[in-house]
Design an enzyme around this catalytic site. Sequence first.
Site, PDB file in Angstrom:
ATOM      1  N   THR A  61      -3.145  -4.263   8.420  1.00  0.00           N
ATOM      2  CA  THR A  61      -4.368  -5.053   8.294  1.00  0.00           C
ATOM      3  C   THR A  61      -5.572  -4.143   8.535  1.00  0.00           C
ATOM      4  O   THR A  61      -5.896  -3.794   9.673  1.00  0.00           O
ATOM      5  CB  THR A  61      -4.335  -6.236   9.268  1.00  0.00           C
ATOM      6  OG1 THR A  61      -3.093  -6.931   9.063  1.00  0.00           O
ATOM      7  CG2 THR A  61      -5.482  -7.198   9.005  1.00  0.00           C
ATOM      8  N   GLY A  62      -6.207  -3.780   7.445  1.00  0.00           N
ATOM      9  CA  GLY A  62      -7.218  -2.724   7.442  1.00  0.00           C
ATOM     10  C   GLY A  62      -8.328  -2.868   8.469  1.00  0.00           C
ATOM     11  O   GLY A  62      -8.787  -1.886   9.055  1.00  0.00           O
TER      12      GLY A  62
ATOM     13  N   THR B  33       0.867  -1.195   0.000  1.00  0.00           N
ATOM     14  CA  THR B  33       0.000   0.000   0.000  1.00  0.00           C
ATOM     15  C   THR B  33       0.896   1.235   0.000  1.00  0.00           C
ATOM     16  O   THR B  33       1.978   1.209   0.588  1.00  0.00           O
ATOM     17  CB  THR B  33      -0.867  -0.004   1.277  1.00  0.00           C
ATOM     18  OG1 THR B  33      -1.835  -1.037   1.139  1.00  0.00           O
ATOM     19  CG2 THR B  33      -1.579   1.322   1.513  1.00  0.00           C
TER      20      THR B  33
END
Length: 336
Positions: free
Chosen positions: A254-255, A201
């Site tokens: 980790t969203g 990301t």
Amino acid sequence: MFKRLLLSVATFVFALIAAGQETKKIMLVIHGGAGTINRSNMTADREKEYRAALEQALHIGQAVLVKGGTSLDAVEASVRFMEDSPLFNAGKGAVFTHEGKNELDAAIMDGKTKKAGSVAGVTIIKNPITAARAVMEKSQHVMMASRGAELFATKMGLEIVDPSYFWTERRWKALQDELVKEQQGKPQAELERAPENRFGTVGAVAVDQYGNLAAATSTGGTTNKQYGRIGDSPVIGAGTYADNESCAVSATGTGEYFIRWTVAHEIAALMKYKGLTVQQAADQVINKTLKAVPGADGGVIALDAKGNFAMPFNTEGMYRGWMGADGVAHVSIYGD
Ligand code: ASP
């Protein structure tokens, strides 16, 4: 007498200029994702490629700031560059969903006005960060998803590509590996959480010569994600946030945890209401609060309006870098 007066006026003017310059310190900080990044799973050539890409992203954004451009323009420019690079899990290098598609999320926020824009689950927009900016500046809304966001981007004249543009061998292979593990019976949640499946990301935070902050984040999400899963990146206050009174933040990790712990806003709130420095606030959330939660792995870049910044992560590595007015690129990958 007149000479003395002239001297004190001159001193006063110089003091004013100096004070003005103090608040006009430009700074750009970027990340290219956090995860299981260590020397044992990195070749020398690949490391060189990542370092070069990060340096270029820094130069591109910093050039905007040096020319008197806004922090919004700078973070958008840096993130666009990383979206166009197949190295990062954003734009061209996005990971694949369970169905073998690329669904992209991105957000941008202006620390001066607290305006924000984001897109989620888009499949044909070449640069999701530019679409997020269009949502912020050219619509009444903050967040648009899937087909609606794509229609809006098309209407705004943004570059549209065939979904096959996002296909890359490396990410396709990563999905195939995950599908095999899935068939062997590993639970879905565990697969999505595995840090090796999703680093890459990208994000940028900047302060411009007017003292305004901005933050931007773009991602392909997590390999093998299902059912239109959306991560923290496009969620304002979770993966992306900017407020001149506290800081600008872009997260990676980790969203699901970054959403539940509203990570970006939590850092801003610790500064605003508890008087913590940007370093203390970011450290608190990443290395204390999240570290105590199994699975809540990742990191952030956080920057205040005076140019102070922090880049904490609780994983093995995070692609990251910063550049100030002197144009010297500082890039790091591992935990040193
Ligand atoms: N935070 C992103 C997401 O959960 C993934 C990442 O940063 O690696 O979608």
